[in-house]
Design an enzyme around this catalytic site. Structure first.
Site, mmCIF file in Angstrom:
data_model
loop_
_atom_site.group_PDB
_atom_site.id
_atom_site.type_symbol
_atom_site.label_atom_id
_atom_site.label_comp_id
_atom_site.label_asym_id
_atom_site.label_seq_id
_atom_site.Cartn_x
_atom_site.Cartn_y
_atom_site.Cartn_z
ATOM 1 N N LYS A 25 0.844 -1.193 0.000
ATOM 2 C CA LYS A 25 0.000 0.000 0.000
ATOM 3 C C LYS A 25 0.873 1.233 0.000
ATOM 4 C CE LYS A 25 -4.363 0.960 0.086
ATOM 5 N NZ LYS A 25 -5.396 0.166 -0.588
ATOM 6 N N GLY A 41 -22.912 4.450 -5.255
ATOM 7 C CA GLY A 41 -21.821 4.908 -6.117
ATOM 8 C C GLY A 41 -21.532 3.893 -7.204
HETATM 9 P P1 NAD Z 1 -18.042 5.728 -4.851
HETATM 10 O O1 NAD Z 1 -17.356 6.897 -4.256
HETATM 11 O O2 NAD Z 1 -18.309 5.654 -6.315
HETATM 12 O O3 NAD Z 1 -19.462 5.527 -4.113
HETATM 13 C C1 NAD Z 1 -19.666 5.576 -2.744
HETATM 14 C C2 NAD Z 1 -21.077 6.150 -2.534
HETATM 15 O O4 NAD Z 1 -21.450 5.909 -1.180
HETATM 16 C C3 NAD Z 1 -21.145 7.657 -2.768
HETATM 17 O O5 NAD Z 1 -22.213 7.938 -3.653
HETATM 18 C C4 NAD Z 1 -21.381 8.223 -1.360
HETATM 19 O O6 NAD Z 1 -22.159 9.387 -1.365
HETATM 20 C C5 NAD Z 1 -22.086 7.076 -0.678
HETATM 21 N N1 NAD Z 1 -21.982 7.004 0.785
HETATM 22 C C6 NAD Z 1 -20.880 7.185 1.553
HETATM 23 N N2 NAD Z 1 -21.177 6.988 2.836
HETATM 24 C C7 NAD Z 1 -22.505 6.682 2.905
HETATM 25 C C8 NAD Z 1 -23.408 6.387 3.973
HETATM 26 N N3 NAD Z 1 -23.005 6.372 5.243
HETATM 27 N N4 NAD Z 1 -24.700 6.116 3.663
HETATM 28 C C9 NAD Z 1 -25.122 6.135 2.388
HETATM 29 N N5 NAD Z 1 -24.313 6.424 1.331
HETATM 30 C C10 NAD Z 1 -23.015 6.683 1.591
HETATM 31 O O7 NAD Z 1 -17.182 4.445 -4.358
HETATM 32 P P2 NAD Z 1 -17.225 2.961 -4.956
HETATM 33 O O8 NAD Z 1 -16.122 2.812 -5.941
HETATM 34 O O9 NAD Z 1 -18.613 2.594 -5.326
HETATM 35 O O10 NAD Z 1 -16.778 2.135 -3.663
HETATM 36 C C11 NAD Z 1 -17.691 1.910 -2.601
HETATM 37 C C12 NAD Z 1 -16.991 1.190 -1.466
HETATM 38 O O11 NAD Z 1 -16.443 -0.038 -1.935
HETATM 39 C C13 NAD Z 1 -15.817 1.948 -0.840
HETATM 40 O O12 NAD Z 1 -15.763 1.632 0.535
HETATM 41 C C14 NAD Z 1 -14.611 1.355 -1.544
HETATM 42 O O13 NAD Z 1 -13.449 1.463 -0.752
HETATM 43 C C15 NAD Z 1 -15.049 -0.091 -1.665
HETATM 44 N N6 NAD Z 1 -14.407 -0.824 -2.755
HETATM 45 C C16 NAD Z 1 -14.560 -0.387 -4.051
HETATM 46 C C17 NAD Z 1 -13.953 -1.109 -5.063
HETATM 47 C C18 NAD Z 1 -14.129 -0.693 -6.513
HETATM 48 O O14 NAD Z 1 -13.849 -1.511 -7.382
HETATM 49 N N7 NAD Z 1 -14.613 0.510 -6.800
HETATM 50 C C19 NAD Z 1 -13.177 -2.233 -4.780
HETATM 51 C C20 NAD Z 1 -13.062 -2.666 -3.450
HETATM 52 C C21 NAD Z 1 -13.682 -1.935 -2.447
#
Ligand code: NAD
Length: 341
Positions: free
Chosen positions: A74, A173
């Site tokens: 990381k 998201g």
């Molecule tokens: P993103 O930023 O596109 O979407 C996250 C969404 O969650 C946003 O729209 C935000 O407004 C909303 N949000 C945040 N806190 C909230 C809450 N308490 N209640 C309701 N809505 C809330 O991020 P993403 O890429 O969709 O990733 C989502 C999660 O998955 C993150 O924790 C990320 O670390 C994890 N993750 C993502 C990936 C990936 O491939 N994108 C891979 C592994 C883990």
């Protein structure tokens, strides 16, 4: 560092850009190390270093459970006023390039498309955001979550029976919206919540799903509660309010504390450990870097589902929480790679 067996930890400083960062390589005994770059307003260097060590060990566990010939690493970057973002990312890119393929990096909080583009111009060992990269990362994660939730339902009821299920998706998201789409394709009743109201409205009108207030999402009776926002969805207060049978989401660090894994187990809520169920993007990205192939979403979903079935079965046999079982399987595998047995 010695207690958790890190291979190498590097402090990076560049006075021209104002960059301060840490790079931790936890394990390369099975193959190159993978881990994204997190940019965050850490209060001090100690906090940043501790986060870096924790996240890189978590990546090793994620790789081990996903059955990848890879380990964990990381980078964390201290976000500061006056930081020259482009120069800082380019500097990190050159550090990664000098590591000659021992470490591959990619997205995390604070590292999106433009940052990845700067990195990719400096190193071959970063995830490209353009068509030359692996692509479909959020889709891969969502597919893993979908198949992981399915494995949980089959474990409980012997069938997924999606048509009669109700799922609450917290966070609409990139991952949450795609997951909601997959669930709808299977006839699931989907309720969505997002703290970003515009985002919530947009997804709800596109997919025609019902919205719920983000602060009440946890109280809604459902088959599956799916945290897809920021981490820490399960904490001392929310754990008492949950009215689901399964927790299966894409978010990282769903449990505020590891002990909450046992508490969910005691409450008969089946928890799919985050570092197992959200490994789809890692599988897609790392296999692409190591083989040049783009693993299909179907195969990614099947891999995640298989691993979770193994975790749930052991959890049932040993009467231990899935979280504990998953950590133990991962740590035993890492030990075996390290001792060459
Ligand atoms: P993103 O930023 O596109 O979407 C996250 C969404 O969650 C946003 O729209 C935000 O407004 C909303 N949000 C945040 N806190 C909230 C809450 N308490 N209640 C309701 N809505 C809330 O991020 P993403 O890429 O969709 O990733 C989502 C999660 O998955 C993150 O924790 C990320 O670390 C994890 N993750 C993502 C990936 C990936 O491939 N994108 C891979 C592994 C883990």
């Amino acid at each position: 560092m010695t207690r958790r067996g890190f291979e190498e930890v590097i402090a990076i400083h560049d006075r021209h850009s104002g960059l301060e960062a840490f790079l931790a390589i936890h394990d390369t005994s099975r193959g190159p190390a993978f881990g994204g770059i997190r940019r965050w307003a850490y209060r001090n260097e100690r906090e940043a270093l501790m986060d870096c060590l924790r996240l890189s060990q978590a990546m090793s566990r994620k790789c081990a459970l996903a059955g990848l010939q890879a380990g964990g690493a990381k980078v964390v970057l201290l976000d500061r006023d006056g930081l020259d973002l482009e120069a800082a990312y380019r500097h990190i890119g050159r550090v990664v390039e000098r590591m000659a393929g021992r470490f591959y990096t990619g997205p995390d909080m604070g590292t999106g498309e433009s940052e990845l583009q700067w990195l990719a111009e400096e190193t071959r060992y970063a995830t490209r955001p353009d068509p030359e990269g692996p692509g479909m990362l959020a889709e891969s994660t969502a597919e893993g979550v979908f198949r992981g939730a399915e494995a949980a339902l089959v474990h409980l009821d012997g069938e997924a029976a999606w048509g009669k299920r109700r799922v609450v998706v917290q966070g609409l998201g990139a991952v949450g919206a795609r997951l909601a789409e997959r669930l709808l394709e299977h006839g699931v009743t989907v309720l969505g919540a997002d703290i970003d109201e515009d985002r919530a409205q947009k997804v709800s009108s596109e997919l025609e799903i019902e919205l719920v207030d983000p602060s009440d999402a946890v109280d809604i009776p459902c088959d599956v509660y799916s945290p897809c926002g920021l981490g820490g969805a399960v904490h001392d207060v929310s754990i008492e309010r949950l009215r689901c049978r399964v927790i299966a989401g894409g978010a990282n660090n769903v449990l505020a504390r590891r002990a909450h894994g046992d508490a969910l187990h005691d409450r008969d809520i089946l928890y799919a450990p985050d570092f197992v169920i959200n490994s789809g993007a890692l599988i897609r990205g790392s296999l692409f870097h190591m083989t040049g192939e783009r693993e299909s979403l179907e195969n990614i979903g099947a891999r995640v589902g298989r691993t979770l079935r193994e975790v749930f079965e052991q959890s049932k046999t040993l009467e231990e929480s899935p979280e504990k079982v998953a950590v133990r399987i991962a740590d035993e595998r890492i030990e075996r790679f390290r001792s060459g047995t």
